[in-house]
Design an enzyme around this catalytic site. Structure first.
Site, PDB file in Angstrom:
ATOM      1  N   TYR A  47       9.131  10.222  -4.386  1.00 50.22           N
ATOM      2  CA  TYR A  47       8.769   8.677  -4.328  1.00 50.22           C
ATOM      3  C   TYR A  47       9.771   7.721  -4.151  1.00 50.22           C
ATOM      4  CZ  TYR A  47       6.727   4.585  -6.461  1.00 50.22           C
ATOM      5  OH  TYR A  47       6.351   3.060  -6.584  1.00 50.22           O
ATOM      6  N   GLY A  93       0.901  -1.239  -0.137  1.00 51.54           N
ATOM      7  CA  GLY A  93       0.159   0.016   0.004  1.00 51.54           C
ATOM      8  C   GLY A  93       0.893   1.432  -0.198  1.00 51.54           C
ATOM      9  N   LYS A 146      11.257   4.748  -0.927  1.00 55.27           N
ATOM     10  CA  LYS A 146      11.426   3.559  -1.135  1.00 55.27           C
ATOM     11  C   LYS A 146      12.873   3.403  -0.525  1.00 55.27           C
ATOM     12  CE  LYS A 146       7.799   2.488  -3.481  1.00 55.27           C
ATOM     13  NZ  LYS A 146       6.706   1.736  -2.877  1.00 55.27           N
ATOM     14  N   SER A 182       8.928  -2.496 -13.913  1.00 60.69           N
ATOM     15  CA  SER A 182       7.592  -1.871 -14.560  1.00 60.69           C
ATOM     16  C   SER A 182       6.419  -3.255 -14.490  1.00 60.69           C
ATOM     17  CB  SER A 182       7.962  -1.480 -15.817  1.00 60.69           C
ATOM     18  OG  SER A 182       8.772  -0.586 -16.050  1.00 60.69           O
TER      19      SER A 182
HETATM   20  N1  LIG Z   1       3.253  -1.495 -10.822  1.00 59.14           N
HETATM   21  C1  LIG Z   1       4.533  -1.306 -10.778  1.00 59.14           C
HETATM   22  O1  LIG Z   1       5.393  -1.221 -11.971  1.00 59.14           O
HETATM   23  C2  LIG Z   1       5.349  -0.828  -9.454  1.00 59.14           C
HETATM   24  C3  LIG Z   1       6.791  -0.330  -9.768  1.00 59.14           C
HETATM   25  C4  LIG Z   1       7.581  -0.171  -8.512  1.00 59.14           C
HETATM   26  C5  LIG Z   1       6.894  -0.368  -7.313  1.00 59.14           C
HETATM   27  N2  LIG Z   1       5.634  -0.436  -7.086  1.00 59.14           N
HETATM   28  C6  LIG Z   1       4.974  -0.744  -5.665  1.00 59.14           C
HETATM   29  O2  LIG Z   1       4.256  -1.696  -5.824  1.00 59.14           O
HETATM   30  C7  LIG Z   1       2.885  -1.293  -4.701  1.00 59.14           C
HETATM   31  C8  LIG Z   1       1.697  -1.671  -5.420  1.00 59.14           C
HETATM   32  O3  LIG Z   1       1.561  -0.760  -6.609  1.00 59.14           O
HETATM   33  P1  LIG Z   1       0.532  -0.915  -7.532  1.00 59.14           P
HETATM   34  O4  LIG Z   1       0.881  -0.806  -9.137  1.00 59.14           O
HETATM   35  O5  LIG Z   1      -0.388  -2.036  -7.555  1.00 59.14           O
HETATM   36  O6  LIG Z   1      -0.470   0.758  -7.495  1.00 59.14           O
HETATM   37  P2  LIG Z   1      -1.747   0.720  -6.819  1.00 59.14           P
HETATM   38  O7  LIG Z   1      -2.024   2.296  -6.976  1.00 59.14           O
HETATM   39  O8  LIG Z   1      -2.601   0.217  -8.192  1.00 59.14           O
HETATM   40  O9  LIG Z   1      -1.990   0.103  -5.504  1.00 59.14           O
HETATM   41  C9  LIG Z   1      -1.530   0.942  -4.433  1.00 59.14           C
HETATM   42  C10 LIG Z   1      -2.760   0.755  -3.323  1.00 59.14           C
HETATM   43  O10 LIG Z   1      -2.227   1.486  -2.098  1.00 59.14           O
HETATM   44  C11 LIG Z   1      -3.212   2.024  -1.733  1.00 59.14           C
HETATM   45  N3  LIG Z   1      -3.042   3.192  -0.927  1.00 59.14           N
HETATM   46  C12 LIG Z   1      -2.657   4.348  -1.165  1.00 59.14           C
HETATM   47  N4  LIG Z   1      -2.489   5.219  -0.004  1.00 59.14           N
HETATM   48  C13 LIG Z   1      -2.942   4.217   0.985  1.00 59.14           C
HETATM   49  C14 LIG Z   1      -2.908   4.698   2.231  1.00 59.14           C
HETATM   50  N5  LIG Z   1      -2.722   5.815   2.871  1.00 59.14           N
HETATM   51  N6  LIG Z   1      -3.216   3.501   3.269  1.00 59.14           N
HETATM   52  C15 LIG Z   1      -3.721   2.417   2.673  1.00 59.14           C
HETATM   53  N7  LIG Z   1      -3.544   2.072   1.460  1.00 59.14           N
HETATM   54  C16 LIG Z   1      -3.140   3.160   0.655  1.00 59.14           C
HETATM   55  C17 LIG Z   1      -4.165   2.420  -2.780  1.00 59.14           C
HETATM   56  O11 LIG Z   1      -5.593   2.692  -2.399  1.00 59.14           O
HETATM   57  C18 LIG Z   1      -4.050   1.296  -3.723  1.00 59.14           C
HETATM   58  O12 LIG Z   1      -4.963   0.302  -3.713  1.00 59.14           O
HETATM   59  C19 LIG Z   1       3.447  -0.230  -4.357  1.00 59.14           C
HETATM   60  O13 LIG Z   1       4.095   0.128  -3.104  1.00 59.14           O
HETATM   61  C20 LIG Z   1       4.149   0.602  -5.565  1.00 59.14           C
HETATM   62  O14 LIG Z   1       5.299   1.762  -5.171  1.00 59.14           O
HETATM   63  C21 LIG Z   1       4.882  -0.897  -8.118  1.00 59.14           C
END
Ligand SMILES: NC(=O)c1ccc[n+]([C@@H]2O[C@H](COP(=O)([O-])OP(=O)(O)OC[C@H]3O[C@@H](n4cnc5c(N)ncnc54)[C@H](O)[C@@H]3O)[C@@H](O)[C@H]2O)c1
Length: 280
Positions: free
Chosen positions: A136, A72, A140, A165
């Protein structure tokens, strides 16, 4: 089989993919997100709507858990003040609550943006020093360092997954190197959970791409063996590639468009523009 797993960010793109596989690894899965519950829950899944930035909301969920899978967060570059609660304090709350409740391990969704200013051709591996490209990415770095400190001072294990990604299909020429398929992402999280002893570990979340710009050669013990390779999309993606420019940070740094945007400005918007072929 674990007794109880907690998954944060369960309503997100990646969290939603993880619910079913994680539910199979524990007697009980507690899913949580700041969003309301999904329509349907799995038989051994419960759901709690909570803000990870609020200790009193998040800490009780970790009671009795073996591990927490912390996904999250706000997933874009924003002004520091916007990220402070969800991404910085949220990470502190997870690690501190995990410590208080005696959990064994935190599995954390870190990001390539923790090392986003490192050169794409620099041979980055899991010992590459932090070089965040945005606030951001800085969150991390903070969370990874928190994880290392809680391991070294308090014996709480952590596996920090620097995801590149993660999308259903690779979206642009950069993703020939950076793509992580959903099934490889699930396998990586499964290995982060079921590897018996991890101490503090960093691993890259990347598929078996021929052009991957990062290496997991130091963390083979996790048993992560990715199945997918973005090269299958190479012809189509290279045909849409932007003009090569060695001065363009979006092309020369691991963070891609995030390496180019100003601090506080959306990296996702720049990524979307790049994918549409509007900029480098
Ligand atoms: N998708 C990618 O390519 C990618 C790449 C690098 C890192 N990440 C990391 O993976 C994780 C998931 O990413 P994702 O792509 O599913 O993004 P996403 O935005 O779909 O999911 C993030 C979730 O976190 C929740 N969230 C936001 N603020 C919050 C809070 N204050 N309390 C509780 N929940 C909260 C949102 O409602 C959302 O459902 C994240 O930590 C992101 O930084 C993703």
């Amino acid at each position: 089989m674990l007794n109880k797993l907690v998954l944060t960010g369960a309503r997100g793109n990646l969290g939603n993919e993880l619910r079913a596989p994680l539910a199979k690894m524990a007697k009980a899965l507690v899913s949580t997100d700041i969003l309301p519950a999904p329509d349907k829950l799995l038989p051994n899944e419960s759901y709690v709507q909570a803000d990870v930035g609020q200790m009193d909301q998040i800490a009780p969920l970790l009671e009795g858990a073996d591990m927490v899978v912390h996904f999250g967060a706000i997933v874009d570059e924003k002004p520091f003040e916007d990220l402070l609660g969800p991404n910085f304090i949220g990470a502190y709350n997870i690690w501190e609550a995990a410590h208080r409740h005696g959990l064994r391990r935190v599995v954390y969704a870190s990001s390539i943006h923790a090392v986003g200013m490192a050169e794409t051709n620099g041979g980055a591996d899991t010992d590459t020093p932090h070089r965040p490209d945005t606030f951001y990415g800085l969150a991390k770095c903070f969370s990874e360092d928190l994880g290392r400190m809680y391991w070294e001072k308090r014996g709480l294990e952590a596996v920090c997954l620097r995801i590149l990604s993660c999308t259903p299909e690779p979206q642009n020429a950069r993703a020939l190197g950076t793509w992580l398929s959903y099934r490889d992402m699930v396998q990586l999280v499964q290995r982060a959970v079921d590897t018996p002893t991890t101490g503090f570990t960093v691993a890259y979340g990347v598929s078996a791409n021929s052009r991957a710009p990062v290496s997991n050669h130091k963390v083979g013990f996790l048993g992560y063996r990715p199945q997918d390779n973005a090269e299958d999309w190479a012809e189509a993606l290279l045909a849409k590639a932007v003009t090569p420019d060695p001065q363009d940070l979006a092309q020369t740094r691991l963070g891609g468009p995030f390496a180019k945007v100003g601090l506080g400005q959306s990296g996702i918007a720049a990524l979307t523009a790049m994918t549409r072929g509007k900029s480098g």
